[in-house]
Design a protein around this motif. Structure first.
Motif, PDB file in Angstrom:
ATOM      1  N   VAL A 177       8.046  14.102  -1.929  1.00 42.61           N
ATOM      2  CA  VAL A 177       6.922  13.210  -2.203  1.00 42.61           C
ATOM      3  C   VAL A 177       7.016  12.081  -1.179  1.00 42.61           C
ATOM      4  CG1 VAL A 177       5.795  11.728  -3.907  1.00 42.61           C
ATOM      5  CG2 VAL A 177       7.049  13.784  -4.658  1.00 42.61           C
ATOM      6  N   HIS A 178       6.020  11.955  -0.309  1.00 46.90           N
ATOM      7  CA  HIS A 178       6.177  11.027   0.815  1.00 46.90           C
ATOM      8  C   HIS A 178       4.822  10.570   1.327  1.00 46.90           C
ATOM      9  CE1 HIS A 178       5.244  14.164   3.914  1.00 46.90           C
ATOM     10  NE2 HIS A 178       5.734  14.976   2.992  1.00 46.90           N
ATOM     11  N   HIS A 179       4.853   9.797   2.417  1.00 48.95           N
ATOM     12  CA  HIS A 179       3.662   9.134   2.941  1.00 48.95           C
ATOM     13  C   HIS A 179       2.840  10.010   3.880  1.00 48.95           C
ATOM     14  CE1 HIS A 179       6.967   8.686   5.705  1.00 48.95           C
ATOM     15  NE2 HIS A 179       6.163   8.264   6.668  1.00 48.95           N
ATOM     16  N   GLY A 180       3.382  11.116   4.327  1.00 49.76           N
ATOM     17  CA  GLY A 180       2.625  11.989   5.216  1.00 49.76           C
ATOM     18  C   GLY A 180       2.812  11.701   6.681  1.00 49.76           C
ATOM     19  N   GLY A 181       3.897  11.005   7.058  1.00 48.40           N
ATOM     20  CA  GLY A 181       4.194  10.835   8.469  1.00 48.40           C
ATOM     21  C   GLY A 181       4.486  12.180   9.109  1.00 48.40           C
ATOM     22  N   ALA A 182       4.157  12.316  10.394  1.00 48.07           N
ATOM     23  CA  ALA A 182       4.286  13.611  11.064  1.00 48.07           C
ATOM     24  C   ALA A 182       5.707  14.143  11.023  1.00 48.07           C
ATOM     25  CB  ALA A 182       3.805  13.487  12.508  1.00 48.07           C
ATOM     26  N   GLY A 183       6.700  13.259  11.198  1.00 48.89           N
ATOM     27  CA  GLY A 183       8.085  13.706  11.196  1.00 48.89           C
ATOM     28  C   GLY A 183       8.528  14.224   9.849  1.00 48.89           C
ATOM     29  N   THR A 184       8.137  13.529   8.771  1.00 51.08           N
ATOM     30  CA  THR A 184       8.509  13.964   7.432  1.00 51.08           C
ATOM     31  C   THR A 184       7.793  15.250   7.065  1.00 51.08           C
ATOM     32  OG1 THR A 184       8.737  11.620   6.857  1.00 51.08           O
ATOM     33  CG2 THR A 184       8.816  13.195   5.053  1.00 51.08           C
ATOM     34  N   VAL A 185       6.528  15.366   7.428  1.00 48.00           N
ATOM     35  CA  VAL A 185       5.777  16.605   7.201  1.00 48.00           C
ATOM     36  C   VAL A 185       6.490  17.777   7.865  1.00 48.00           C
ATOM     37  CG1 VAL A 185       3.670  17.844   7.853  1.00 48.00           C
ATOM     38  CG2 VAL A 185       3.518  15.560   6.839  1.00 48.00           C
ATOM     39  N   ALA A 186       6.885  17.588   9.118  1.00 52.41           N
ATOM     40  CA  ALA A 186       7.535  18.674   9.859  1.00 52.41           C
ATOM     41  C   ALA A 186       8.877  19.045   9.236  1.00 52.41           C
ATOM     42  CB  ALA A 186       7.725  18.263  11.314  1.00 52.41           C
ATOM     43  N   GLY A 214      10.733  24.694   3.900  1.00 49.05           N
ATOM     44  CA  GLY A 214       9.968  25.355   2.869  1.00 49.05           C
ATOM     45  C   GLY A 214       9.734  24.555   1.613  1.00 49.05           C
ATOM     46  N   LEU A 215       9.595  23.221   1.748  1.00 46.23           N
ATOM     47  CA  LEU A 215       9.364  22.401   0.571  1.00 46.23           C
ATOM     48  C   LEU A 215       7.878  22.233   0.282  1.00 46.23           C
ATOM     49  CD1 LEU A 215      11.885  19.424   0.982  1.00 46.23           C
ATOM     50  CD2 LEU A 215      12.166  21.516  -0.350  1.00 46.23           C
ATOM     51  N   PRO A 216       7.450  22.388  -0.970  1.00 47.54           N
ATOM     52  CA  PRO A 216       6.123  21.891  -1.336  1.00 47.54           C
ATOM     53  C   PRO A 216       6.118  20.380  -1.207  1.00 47.54           C
ATOM     54  CG  PRO A 216       7.348  22.554  -3.296  1.00 47.54           C
ATOM     55  CD  PRO A 216       8.179  22.962  -2.111  1.00 47.54           C
ATOM     56  N   GLN A 217       4.945  19.818  -0.907  1.00 47.86           N
ATOM     57  CA  GLN A 217       4.880  18.390  -0.617  1.00 47.86           C
ATOM     58  C   GLN A 217       3.740  17.730  -1.378  1.00 47.86           C
ATOM     59  OE1 GLN A 217       5.308  17.642   3.768  1.00 47.86           O
ATOM     60  NE2 GLN A 217       5.629  19.854   3.856  1.00 47.86           N
ATOM     61  N   VAL A 218       4.005  16.507  -1.814  1.00 52.38           N
ATOM     62  CA  VAL A 218       2.987  15.649  -2.409  1.00 52.38           C
ATOM     63  C   VAL A 218       2.885  14.428  -1.508  1.00 52.38           C
ATOM     64  CG1 VAL A 218       2.331  14.229  -4.380  1.00 52.38           C
ATOM     65  CG2 VAL A 218       3.395  16.476  -4.748  1.00 52.38           C
ATOM     66  N   ILE A 219       1.703  14.186  -0.953  1.00 47.35           N
ATOM     67  CA  ILE A 219       1.541  13.139   0.049  1.00 47.35           C
ATOM     68  C   ILE A 219       0.704  11.998  -0.509  1.00 47.35           C
ATOM     69  CG2 ILE A 219       0.550  12.598   2.310  1.00 47.35           C
ATOM     70  CD1 ILE A 219       1.311  15.364   3.224  1.00 47.35           C
ATOM     71  N   ILE A 220       1.219  10.785  -0.329  1.00 47.19           N
ATOM     72  CA  ILE A 220       0.489   9.562  -0.665  1.00 47.19           C
ATOM     73  C   ILE A 220       0.277   8.814   0.652  1.00 47.19           C
ATOM     74  CG2 ILE A 220       0.464   7.454  -2.055  1.00 47.19           C
ATOM     75  CD1 ILE A 220       2.592   8.754  -3.854  1.00 47.19           C
ATOM     76  N   PRO A 221      -0.834   9.046   1.330  1.00 43.66           N
ATOM     77  CA  PRO A 221      -1.008   8.455   2.662  1.00 43.66           C
ATOM     78  C   PRO A 221      -1.275   6.955   2.603  1.00 43.66           C
ATOM     79  CG  PRO A 221      -2.959   9.684   2.025  1.00 43.66           C
ATOM     80  CD  PRO A 221      -1.954   9.909   0.941  1.00 43.66           C
ATOM     81  N   PHE A 222      -0.765   6.254   3.634  1.00 44.91           N
ATOM     82  CA  PHE A 222      -0.951   4.818   3.758  1.00 44.91           C
ATOM     83  C   PHE A 222      -1.923   4.489   4.895  1.00 44.91           C
ATOM     84  CE2 PHE A 222       2.624   4.984   1.090  1.00 44.91           C
ATOM     85  CZ  PHE A 222       2.953   3.726   0.600  1.00 44.91           C
TER      86      PHE A 222
END
Length: 431
Positions: A325-334, A340-348
């Motif tokens: 669960v993160h902000h959606g920065g390119a590095g964290t997304v990658a 292989g993690l599902p992701q929940v993004i809270i963009p800033f």
């Protein structure tokens, strides 16, 4: 050959270039990274040369957390432009000194215009390296104002060009100062992408993200633009986790990871309470990276289902968690997609909205969330949806595809193909 890399921003902006620089060093190149002194340890530990430049985007973002909380992208842009105007005269002097004897300059993000202009002044090649799609395409929605809106291809092109023009209006003042101090011709009101700015329009561009997250659109030229795959700086071999972290991981099922890097918000107490209530509603264990951003006050909590860390290398931590669960920065997304993690993004801000949309489109982020309207109930619902077998399986299938891209090697191969790096000597002729 001497290669100078300009990257100005947070640690997430610097890490990929440490990875690229280390590989270039093994080929005999001398790598200098021009960035904030805040990243000294990261770069020195990577065996590269640091050339500090007067900037601290972390401090700038901390001062502007209220604008970020309100989602006021224009105010953030204006504040950044004012800071750049103050920094630019010194940047020019520092950049000229740093590039003495350089044969190639690479620049990214806020340092793109600086690197390009210094390269023009020195008459040496310049390569952009970006971590989000910026070239107009009918297949890619504009990063601003809202990539979630379904639009026809022509509208995507028009809005992306308009967004570029708006960005140029914000950045033209510091760029004008820089080019004046370098005795270079000014750039017109249409910006560096206009036909009159051929020296900038014709630059080479490496996109350091996975083609499995965002393919190379068919309306991007392939002779000067390439999607390489991500550049990962792995620290698993040398990073030693604190014993308490290892004990927490071994004490129960895989936790979820929650962290927002350097992102700030205007009311961290309210945001913190929402995160804690979310975790309670899901009944999950969680590792929370407090960093210095929105979650920096969380350590006061004593809940045994929670473990707090300042930070940990994603390549070590992410294989040991169930979701990010993160902000959606390119590095964290990658990094999360790689394992292989599902992701929940809270963009800033900025490209985080794009990556939220893109991961939702390909099925590894189940919902598009609006941080200003977010509640613990909505976030818990998103986490539960991300745990669904269809999402976890889609994320799992993506992991080997991203790992097999070998983005750094591909980037070096492309730079060599473009004639910007010398071709390697065949092994049988090396002696």
């Amino acid at each position: 050959m001497k290669i100078v890399i300009f990257t100005i921003g947070t640690q997430g902006d610097a890490r990929p270039f440490v990875a690229l620089g280390r590989r270039l060093c093994t080929l005999g190149h001398d790598i200098y990274i021009v960035t904030s002194a805040r990243h000294r340890q990261l770069i020195v530990d990577g065996g590269l040369h640091l050339i500090p430049i007067e900037s601290d985007f972390a401090d700038l973002m901390a001062k502007e957390h209220a604008a970020m909380d309100a989602g006021n992208q224009l105010r953030i842009g204006r504040q950044m432009a004012r800071a750049l105007c103050d920094w630019m005269p010194l940047w020019v002097k520092q950049a000229l000194a740093a590039t003495e004897g350089a044969a190639l300059i690479i620049g990214s993000g806020s340092a793109t215009a600086l690197g390009a202009s210094i390269a023009e002044k020195r008459n040496i090649p310049f390569v952009q390296a970006q971590f989000m799609p910026m070239t107009p395409s009918k297949h890619i929605p504009p990063l601003w104002p809202n990539p979630n809106l379904p639009l026809p291809g022509t509208a995507n092109l028009i809005l992306t060009h308009l967004a570029r023009l708006l960005i140029w209006q914000l950045l033209s003042a510091p760029v004008s100062i820089m080019r004046r101090d370098l005795n270079l011709a000014p750039i017109g009101w249409r910006g560096p992408w206009s036909r009159k700015s051929e020296h900038i329009r014709s630059q080479y561009l490496l996109y350091a993200f996975s083609r499995h997250l965002q393919p190379h659109p068919d309306d991007w030229p392939s002779d000067r633009i390439a999607v390489t795959g991500s550049w990962f700086y792995d620290q698993t071999a040398e990073w030693v986790p604190p014993p308490a972290l290892t004990q927490f991981l071994e004490a129960g099922p895989k936790p979820i990871y929650i962290g927002f890097g350097s992102m700030m918000c205007g009311n961290p107490e309210t945001f913190t309470r929402m995160i804690l209530e979310t975790v309670r509603q899901t009944g999950r264990r969680a590792i929370i990276a407090t960093g210095w951003g929105a979650l920096r006050i969380l350590r006061e909590q004593k809940d045994t289902s929670l473990f707090f860390i300042d930070n940990a290398p994603h390549d070590w931590l992410f294989p040991r968690v169930a979701m990010a669960v993160h902000h959606g920065g390119a590095g964290t997304v990658a990094a999360a997609s790689r394992v292989g993690l599902p992701q929940v993004i809270i963009p800033f801000l900025a490209d985080q909205f794009y990556w939220s949309w893109r991961l939702n489109t390909i099925g590894i982020t189940p919902m598009i969330l609006n941080r200003k309207k977010l509640t613990a109930k909505k976030l818990a619902h998103a986490i539960n949806k991300a745990s669904a077998p269809s999402v976890t399986e889609r994320a799992r299938m993506l992991a080997p595809l991203i790992e097999d891209e070998e983005g750094i090697g591909r980037a070096i191969t492309i730079l060599t193909h473009w004639g910007l790096l010398p071709s390697p000597i065949p092994t049988e002729h090396a002696i």
